[in-house]
Design an enzyme around this catalytic site. Structure first.
Site, PDB file in Angstrom:
ATOM      1  N   ARG A 219      -1.212  -6.696   8.411  1.00  0.00           N
ATOM      2  CA  ARG A 219       0.025  -6.007   8.816  1.00  0.00           C
ATOM      3  C   ARG A 219       0.426  -5.534   7.472  1.00  0.00           C
ATOM      4  O   ARG A 219      -0.037  -6.000   6.484  1.00  0.00           O
ATOM      5  CB  ARG A 219       0.993  -6.571   9.635  1.00  0.00           C
ATOM      6  CG  ARG A 219       0.989  -8.048   9.655  1.00  0.00           C
ATOM      7  CD  ARG A 219       1.371  -8.717   8.242  1.00  0.00           C
ATOM      8  NE  ARG A 219       2.597  -8.223   7.806  1.00  0.00           N
ATOM      9  CZ  ARG A 219       2.881  -8.046   6.497  1.00  0.00           C
ATOM     10  NH1 ARG A 219       2.164  -8.803   5.569  1.00  0.00           N
ATOM     11  NH2 ARG A 219       4.034  -7.589   6.144  1.00  0.00           N
ATOM     12  N   GLY A 220       1.360  -4.543   7.498  1.00  0.00           N
ATOM     13  CA  GLY A 220       1.977  -4.161   6.106  1.00  0.00           C
ATOM     14  C   GLY A 220       1.302  -2.894   6.221  1.00  0.00           C
ATOM     15  O   GLY A 220       0.107  -2.435   6.128  1.00  0.00           O
ATOM     16  N   ALA A 221       2.079  -1.781   5.806  1.00  0.00           N
ATOM     17  CA  ALA A 221       1.846  -0.350   5.685  1.00  0.00           C
ATOM     18  C   ALA A 221       0.591  -0.122   4.901  1.00  0.00           C
ATOM     19  O   ALA A 221      -0.657   0.511   5.246  1.00  0.00           O
ATOM     20  CB  ALA A 221       2.795   0.455   5.189  1.00  0.00           C
TER      21      ALA A 221
ATOM     22  N   ARG B 151      -0.588   1.419  15.965  1.00  0.00           N
ATOM     23  CA  ARG B 151       0.991   1.148  15.521  1.00  0.00           C
ATOM     24  C   ARG B 151       1.698   2.554  15.082  1.00  0.00           C
ATOM     25  O   ARG B 151       0.899   3.230  14.062  1.00  0.00           O
ATOM     26  CB  ARG B 151       0.937  -0.071  14.464  1.00  0.00           C
ATOM     27  CG  ARG B 151       0.606  -1.145  15.075  1.00  0.00           C
ATOM     28  CD  ARG B 151       0.773  -2.407  13.782  1.00  0.00           C
ATOM     29  NE  ARG B 151       2.279  -2.384  13.844  1.00  0.00           N
ATOM     30  CZ  ARG B 151       3.157  -3.609  12.922  1.00  0.00           C
ATOM     31  NH1 ARG B 151       2.128  -3.695  11.660  1.00  0.00           N
ATOM     32  NH2 ARG B 151       4.287  -3.706  12.990  1.00  0.00           N
TER      33      ARG B 151
ATOM     34  N   GLN C  43       7.970 -13.025   9.322  1.00  0.00           N
ATOM     35  CA  GLN C  43       7.109 -12.478   8.168  1.00  0.00           C
ATOM     36  C   GLN C  43       7.461 -13.198   6.940  1.00  0.00           C
ATOM     37  O   GLN C  43       6.678 -13.329   5.825  1.00  0.00           O
ATOM     38  CB  GLN C  43       6.634 -11.043   7.903  1.00  0.00           C
ATOM     39  CG  GLN C  43       5.940 -10.186   9.019  1.00  0.00           C
ATOM     40  CD  GLN C  43       6.843  -9.594  10.219  1.00  0.00           C
ATOM     41  OE1 GLN C  43       7.581 -10.307  10.444  1.00  0.00           O
ATOM     42  NE2 GLN C  43       6.391  -8.422  10.738  1.00  0.00           N
TER      43      GLN C  43
ATOM     44  N   ASP D   1       7.583   1.271   5.304  1.00  0.00           N
ATOM     45  CA  ASP D   1       6.631   1.580   6.195  1.00  0.00           C
ATOM     46  C   ASP D   1       6.531   3.070   6.304  1.00  0.00           C
ATOM     47  O   ASP D   1       5.309   3.464   6.404  1.00  0.00           O
ATOM     48  CB  ASP D   1       6.613   1.016   7.331  1.00  0.00           C
ATOM     49  CG  ASP D   1       6.561  -0.498   7.528  1.00  0.00           C
ATOM     50  OD1 ASP D   1       7.643  -0.974   7.382  1.00  0.00           O
ATOM     51  OD2 ASP D   1       5.466  -0.969   7.641  1.00  0.00           O
TER      52      ASP D   1
ATOM     53  N   ASN E  79      11.802   0.643   7.335  1.00  0.00           N
ATOM     54  CA  ASN E  79      11.201  -0.727   7.063  1.00  0.00           C
ATOM     55  C   ASN E  79      11.584  -1.617   8.172  1.00  0.00           C
ATOM     56  O   ASN E  79      12.226  -1.324   9.094  1.00  0.00           O
ATOM     57  CB  ASN E  79      11.672  -1.426   5.803  1.00  0.00           C
ATOM     58  CG  ASN E  79      10.963  -2.275   5.105  1.00  0.00           C
ATOM     59  OD1 ASN E  79       9.729  -2.129   4.956  1.00  0.00           O
ATOM     60  ND2 ASN E  79      11.723  -3.555   4.663  1.00  0.00           N
ATOM     61  N   LYS E  80      11.025  -3.042   8.128  1.00  0.00           N
ATOM     62  CA  LYS E  80      11.291  -3.869   9.216  1.00  0.00           C
ATOM     63  C   LYS E  80      12.653  -3.773   9.332  1.00  0.00           C
ATOM     64  O   LYS E  80      13.687  -3.932   8.699  1.00  0.00           O
ATOM     65  CB  LYS E  80      10.927  -5.448   8.404  1.00  0.00           C
ATOM     66  CG  LYS E  80      10.853  -6.401   9.541  1.00  0.00           C
ATOM     67  CD  LYS E  80      10.019  -6.333  10.891  1.00  0.00           C
ATOM     68  CE  LYS E  80       8.686  -5.579  10.470  1.00  0.00           C
ATOM     69  NZ  LYS E  80       7.752  -5.026  11.486  1.00  0.00           N
TER      70      LYS E  80
HETATM   71  C1  LIG Z   1       4.194  -2.931   1.759  1.00  0.00           C
HETATM   72  S1  LIG Z   1       4.517  -2.466   3.361  1.00  0.00           S
HETATM   73  C2  LIG Z   1       5.430  -4.057   4.199  1.00  0.00           C
HETATM   74  C3  LIG Z   1       6.104  -3.752   5.071  1.00  0.00           C
HETATM   75  O1  LIG Z   1       5.256  -3.854   6.533  1.00  0.00           O
HETATM   76  C4  LIG Z   1       5.919  -4.667   7.136  1.00  0.00           C
HETATM   77  O2  LIG Z   1       5.858  -4.408   8.679  1.00  0.00           O
HETATM   78  P1  LIG Z   1       5.029  -5.254   9.597  1.00  0.00           P
HETATM   79  O3  LIG Z   1       4.643  -6.627   9.214  1.00  0.00           O
HETATM   80  O4  LIG Z   1       5.495  -4.927  10.980  1.00  0.00           O
HETATM   81  O5  LIG Z   1       3.403  -4.464   9.484  1.00  0.00           O
HETATM   82  C5  LIG Z   1       7.390  -4.676   6.639  1.00  0.00           C
HETATM   83  O6  LIG Z   1       8.281  -3.548   7.445  1.00  0.00           O
HETATM   84  C6  LIG Z   1       7.376  -4.664   5.573  1.00  0.00           C
HETATM   85  O7  LIG Z   1       8.363  -4.396   4.499  1.00  0.00           O
END
Ligand SMILES: CSC[C@H]1O[C@H](OP(=O)(O)O)[C@H](O)[C@@H]1O
Length: 364
Positions: free
Chosen positions: A53-55, A90, A203, A244, A254-255
């Site tokens: 996960r993570g953009a 996603r 996270q 994201d 973002n989250k």
């Molecule tokens: C560097 S992008 C990280 C970004 O992604 C996370 O979302 P997820 O864990 O649901 O993929 C979160 O928004 C982070 O800030």
């Protein structure tokens, strides 16, 4: 980044030149598990169920998913099918669409016979580029930390709050929000990080705390709702988060919970920075609140929490009554007016159309 004595990326091509290994982040911090992705379906599950996960990492994983598809069937129909399969995993992180579009337009220019090998080469290049972008983000964000450190008493740490995980686990390496932190620590600047646990998937508690601990970065885990209180009491010198999807006007998706942190920061005059590589900018969108699709994930992520039991087993336990419905929007949008600066690989931009175009004139 470091895991014990060994240096890892979050994703890598195996020696067979076909399959791809990833760190399965669902089990951290309790277990470090590496799993092998051998098909498009493996990649789709890994993205959708947040093994990765993570953009930026979602984008790189999707790029390798396209390579896996081309190795199996390099026709245009296969290229369209993998684009559709992975795009629907996603909806919010723009890096997913960016990577799929980049791979498809590159491969359509090639004869089918050359596509598989070229796809793996291009996916590897996207992965390598991510590391370079994040290192540059780190250098640019470091200037902000240096300025704050210069105003502190000798030895006093720069207190930084971050939300979710925009660390090396959200990218191939370095991270985005954490890149300036790692470089500041390497330079000997005292830093301390308040880590938002980041409900519901935690996270922060599970990934960011694990990362920072692994690098010896002083940090304190806090509940999501403590950030405003700490800012009111002068405990936070700056906030830095990832994103994201960032719009052409500087709005940041973002989250979930990021928006509330930005409101608290604004109210307490705490600088609020967003770190992002340019593939995270969606130049086609102006109004983030109205235009960015917000992923709605399963309510089970709210009503259950995962942890390690007394016997060492990893388990999920219910935290709410049976039958109580739960809503789970996974992201929110912070309007540009609440953002101090966008830390990109090219420098720090004002969160505005003019600020972004000044750094990216090719987008004028
Ligand atoms: C560097 S992008 C990280 C970004 O992604 C996370 O979302 P997820 O864990 O649901 O993929 C979160 O928004 C982070 O800030």
């Amino acid at each position: 980044m470091k895991v014990g004595a060994r240096h890892y990326h979050t994703i890598w091509l195996n020696d067979d030149g076909a399959s791809v290994d990833i760190i399965d982040q669902r089990w951290l911090p309790h277990e470090f598990r590496v799993v092998t992705l051998k098909s498009v379906d493996d990649v789709a599950v890994a993205i959708r169920d947040m093994w990765v996960r993570g953009a930026p990492l979602i984008g790189v994983t999707a790029a390798y998913g396209v390579a896996l598809a081309m190795a199996a069937d390099s026709r245009n129909t296969s290229l369209d099918a993998v684009w559709n399969t992975l795009h629907e995993t996603r909806p919010t992180a723009i890096n997913l669409r960016w990577a799929l579009d980049t791979m498809r337009s590159f491969l359509l220019e090639l004869p089918e016979s050359q596509r598989a090998e070229a796809a793996y080469r291009r996916a590897a290049a996207i992965a390598d580029e991510d590391v370079d972008l994040n290192r540059s983000i780190g250098m640019n964000g470091l200037t902000v930390i240096r300025e704050i450190a210069a105003r502190k008493k000798p030895g006093e740490p720069v207190n930084i709050l971050t939300h979710c995980n925009a660390g090396w686990l959200a990218t191939v390496d370095y991270g985005t929000a954490t890149a300036p932190i790692y470089l500041a620590a390497e330079e000997g600047i005292p830093v301390h990080v308040y880590v938002d646990e980041t409900r519901p998937r935690n996270q922060g508690a599970q990934l960011t705390a694990w990362e920072l601990k692994g690098h010896g970065i002083p940090h304190t885990l806090i509940v999501d709702n403590a950030g405003g209180h700490l800012m009111q009491h002068g405990e936070v010198d700056m906030v830095i988060v990832g994103t994201d999807r960032t719009t052409a006007s500087g709005d940041v998706c973002n989250k979930i919970g990021t928006y509330l942190k930005a409101l608290a920061a604004k109210d307490n005059n705490v600088p609020f920075y967003v770190a992002l590589p340019s593939p995270t900018i969606d130049w086609t969108v102006q109004d983030g609140v109205r235009e960015i699709p917000i992923e709605e994930r399963s309510g089970d992520e709210v009503t259950f929490v995962q942890g390690r039991g007394a016997g060492g087993e990893i388990a999920s336990v219910r935290v709410s009554p049976e039958g109580s419905p739960a809503a789970n929007p996974a992201f929110d949008v912070t309007p540009a007016r609440l953002i101090t600066g966008l830390i990109t690989e090219r420098g720090i931009a004002e969160a505005s159309p003019a600020g972004l175009k000044a750094l990216f004139p090719e987008r004028r």
